[in-house]
Design an enzyme around this catalytic site. Structure first.
Site, mmCIF file in Angstrom:
data_model
loop_
_atom_site.group_PDB
_atom_site.id
_atom_site.type_symbol
_atom_site.label_atom_id
_atom_site.label_comp_id
_atom_site.label_asym_id
_atom_site.label_seq_id
_atom_site.Cartn_x
_atom_site.Cartn_y
_atom_site.Cartn_z
ATOM 1 N N SER A 55 -3.833 2.085 0.571
ATOM 2 C CA SER A 55 -4.920 1.886 2.056
ATOM 3 C C SER A 55 -6.233 2.590 1.693
ATOM 4 O O SER A 55 -6.466 3.337 0.775
ATOM 5 C CB SER A 55 -4.102 2.943 3.073
ATOM 6 O OG SER A 55 -5.134 2.968 3.948
ATOM 7 N N GLU A 115 0.882 -1.161 -0.068
ATOM 8 C CA GLU A 115 0.146 -0.007 -0.079
ATOM 9 C C GLU A 115 0.915 1.521 -0.049
ATOM 10 O O GLU A 115 2.050 1.214 0.615
ATOM 11 C CB GLU A 115 -0.992 0.005 1.399
ATOM 12 C CG GLU A 115 -1.890 -1.150 1.218
ATOM 13 C CD GLU A 115 -2.988 -1.077 2.528
ATOM 14 O OE1 GLU A 115 -3.904 -1.791 2.217
ATOM 15 O OE2 GLU A 115 -2.636 -0.241 3.334
#
Length: 554
Positions: free
Chosen positions: A470, A444
Site C-alpha cells: 500500500s 498489498e
C-alpha cells in the site's frame, strides 16, 4: 466527428431512434457526444461522491455545446479488500476497467471523454484506457478525504492498520482502538495521506491529464465541483483543437510525472502503473527510469506515511503546481497539457494563495527533506529483475540491514506469525508466491507491515515480498521482487535462516548464499499448483506479465 458513425445518414435512422429513446433531440444529434466515465459506487469512500462530480462534469459539457453520456466502471476499495483473499482482485481490476472503457467508447463512438476515478487501481485503469483510445480526454480525480481527529491529533486509515498491531501488543486498549475506528475515516474521498490513490491523483495532474489543482482539491471542497465543470467545458475545446492523450503523454511528460512523484514521496505502486500507462501510448518506461530520476530529485514534502503531513496540508501549500514551481529547473516545461497550454504557461498563471504554508510545508531544492526522491530500485541476487522501496519512509537506522530470513509462502502465514508474537528484532520476513502470477493478483502487504509498525518493530524488522505494498506502508519494506517466486525467481529459493542483506543507498538486495547453492536449489524447485483454476483470476494469471514491466498483459 466520430459520433457521426452512429447518428448521421439514412442507415442510422434506427440508431437515432434508440438515442431518442434516452431523451435526445434532433438538435443534439449535431453536437459532440462525450462519454462521462464514472467510477461512482456505494462501496468505496473515495467514490461515494462521484455522482455529484458527474453532474458538474455534464453541466460543463452542456455549457460548452456537447452532449454527455454517463456510464460506470467498477471500483474496488483497497482498504476493505486488504489483508484477505479479496486483495487478489485489486490489481487485476485495473486491466478490466481499461478494457470495459475501451468497449463502451468504441461501441458508441464517443468523440471525447471526461473520466472520473479516485482510488488506487481505478485511476490507472482509466489512464490506460485514455492512452489506448486516444480521443480528447480530461481526467477529474475525486480528491482526498479530510483527516479524522482522534485524541486531538489528525488520523487516517493507516492509523487503524497500525493500531491493530498496537492493540495486539497491549500498547493501546479496546476503547482507544474503537475511537480510532469510529473517527479516523471521516467521509468522502481517498484516504487522507499520500497513499496510492492520492499519489495517482497528483501524478495524473503532473502528467498533464487533469486541470491544475485537481490532484489535491479535496472531495468535500467546492473547488472540486468547479474543476469538474471546467473539465467538462475543456474537453470540447480539446476536441475542437485535436488534442488527444498521445500529444500529452510523451517521454518528457512521463519524466515530469515521475519527478513530481519522487519529490512528493509517492506510493511505490506508481512503478507498476506508470509503465502500464506509458505502454498504452506506445512508450516503453523501464523500472530503471524511476531510480535514475529519484537519484537526482530531492524529496520536498514530508507527507504521510513517511511524514506527519496530510493531503490537506499539501493543498494549503499549493498542491502539485507548487511542487512543479519548486522543480521547474528540472522539468521539461514545454510539454502540452489538457489546458491546451504548455506546462510553462500553466505555471506562469499559478498564484500562491497561502505563502506561509507554501514556505513551511514544501522544502526547497537547496534544503530538501531528503536528498533523493521517494522510490529506490534495488537489484541483487535476490532480485535480479529489480525491486522497489519507498526509501523516504525508512528510518536512518534501517537503510542498511542484514537479517535472518523468516520465510512464508503467503500473507496469511506471515500475518499469523506476526500477530502471534513470533517475529523478533533482526528478522527479515520473506512473503512469497504473492506476485502477479503467484498470488495471483499481487496483493498489498499493508496488514503485515502496519502490524509490525504498531508493535514497535519498524526499526528492527524488514519485509521483502514479490507482492506489493500500500502507499500507506512505511519502514524497510521491499516489494515487486522480480522475477517472482511463481516464475522460479531467487525469492522462491530462500530458506529459513538465510542471511539477507539490504543496502538502500547502494541499491542492493542480496541473499548471502553461494551461486552454486542457489543453482542446486533451483534444480530441486518445482512450480506450485495454481491457487485458482477458474474465473477472471485464472485468466489473469495466464496473461499477466512481470512486476518490473508494470504487470501488464502480454
Amino acid at each position: 466527428m466520430r459520433s457521426d458513425n452512429i447518428k448521421k445518414g439514412l442507415e442510422r435512422a434506427p440508431h437515432r431512434s434508440l438515442l431518442k429513446a434516452v431523451g435526445l433531440t434532433d438538435e443534439e444529434m449535431d453536437l459532440p457526444f462525450i462519454g462521462v466515465v464514472n467510477s461512482w459506487n456505494e462501496v468505496v469512500p473515495g467514490h461515494i461522491h462521484l455522482d455529484k462530480l458527474a453532474e458538474a462534469v455534464k453541466a460543463g459539457i452542456r455549457m460548452a455545446g456537447g452532449v454527455p453520456f454517463e456510464f460506470n466502471t467498477i471500483g474496488i476499495c483497497d482498504g476493505i479488500a486488504m489483508g484477505h483473499t479479496g486483495m487478489k482482485n485489486s490489481l487485476p481490476s485495473r486491466e478490466l476497467i481499461a478494457d470495459s472503457i475501451e468497449l463502451m467508447v468504441e461501441a458508441h463512438q464517443f468523440d471525447g471523454m471526461v473520466m472520473i476515478p479516485t482510488c488506487d487501481k481505478i485511476v490507472p485503469g482509466h489512464l490506460m484506457a485514455a492512452g489506448r483510445l486516444d480521443i480528447p480526454t480530461v481526467v477529474v480525480t475525486g480528491g482526498p478525504m479530510m483527516p479524522g481527529i482522534v485524541g486531538d491529533e489528525p488520523r487516517d486509515v493507516i492509523s487503524l492498520f497500525e493500531a491493530v498491531g498496537a492493540r495486539r501488543s497491549n500498547k493501546i486498549n479496546d476503547q482507544d482502538l474503537k475511537n480510532l475506528e469510529d473517527c479516523s475515516c471521516c467521509g468522502a474521498g481517498s484516504c487522507a495521506g499520500l497513499f496510492t490513490a492520492n499519489t495517482m491523483g497528483c501524478v495524473t495532474e503532473a502528467l498533464g491529464l487533469s486541470l491544475p489543482g485537481c490532484g489535491t482539491a479535496h472531495a468535500v471542497d467546492a473547488k472540486k465541483i468547479r474543476i469538474a465543470k471546467q473539465s467538462g467545458m475543456k474537453v470540447i475545446e480539446l476536441m475542437k483543437n485535436g488534442i488527444t492523450p498521445h500529444r500529452i503523454v510523451t517521454g518528457d511528460s512521463l519524466d515530469n510525472a515521475i519527478r513530481v512523484d519522487m519529490a512528493i514521496g509517492g506510493s511505490t505502486n506508481t512503478a507498476l502503473h506508470l509503465p502500464a500507462i506509458a505502454a498504452e501510448s506506445g512508450i516503453e518506461l523501464p523500472l530503471s527510469r524511476f531510480d535514475d530520476i529519484s537519484k537526482e530529485t530531492p524529496h520536498l514534502i514530508n507527507l504521510r506515511p513517511g511524514g506527519d503531513r496530510y493531503l490537506i496540508d499539501f493543498e494549503r501549500a499549493g498542491g502539485v503546481p507548487a511542487i512543479i514551481q519548486r522543480l521547474s529547473e528540472k522539468l521539461n516545461l514545454d510539454v502540452l497539457t489538457v489546458t491546451g497550454k504548455s506546462l510553462k504557461e500553466n505555471l506562469d498563471e499559478y498564484i500562491i494563495i497561502n505563502p506561509r504554508a507554501n514556505k513551511e510545508i514544501i522544502a526547497t531544492l537547496e534544503s530538501p527533506v531528503h536528498a533523493e526522491g521517494g522510490i529506490a530500485v534495488l537489484h541483487g541476487s535476490l532480485a535480479p529483475g529489480g525491486s522497489v522501496i519507498k526509501q523516504t519512509a525508512v528510518s536512518r537506522k534501517m537503510i542498511k540491514f542484514s537479517g535472518a530470513a523468516r520465510v512464508f509462502d503467503s500473507e496469511e502465514l506471515a500475518m499469523k506469525a506476526i500477530m502471534g508474537n513470533n517475529i523478533k528484532s533482526g528478522d527479515c520476513i520473506i512473503i512469497r508466491y504473492e506476485g502477479p502470477k503467484g498470488g495471483p493478483g499481487m496483493r498489498e502487504m499493508l496488514s503485515p507491515t502496519a502490524a509490525i509498525a504498531g508493535m514497535g518493530l519498524i526499526d528492527s524488522v524488514a519485509l521483502i515480498t514479490d507482492g506489493r505494498f500500500s502507499g500507506g506502508t512505511r519502514g524497510p519494506c521491499i516489494g515487486h521482487v522480480s522475477p517472482e517466486a511463481a516464475e522460479g525467481g531467487p525469492i522462491a529459493l530462500v530458506r529459513e535462516g538465510d542471511i539477507v542483506e539490504i543496502d538502500i543507498p547502494g541499491r542492493i538486495l542480496d541473499i548471502k548464499v553461494s551461486k552454486e547453492e542457489l543453482d542446486r536449489r533451483k534444480k530441486a524447485w518445482k512450480p506450485p499448483a495454481p491457487r485458482v483454476t477458474k474465473g477472471y483470476l485464472a485468466r489473469y494469471q495466464k496473461q499477466v506479465g512481470s512486476a518490473d514491466k508494470g504487470a501488464i498483459f502480454s
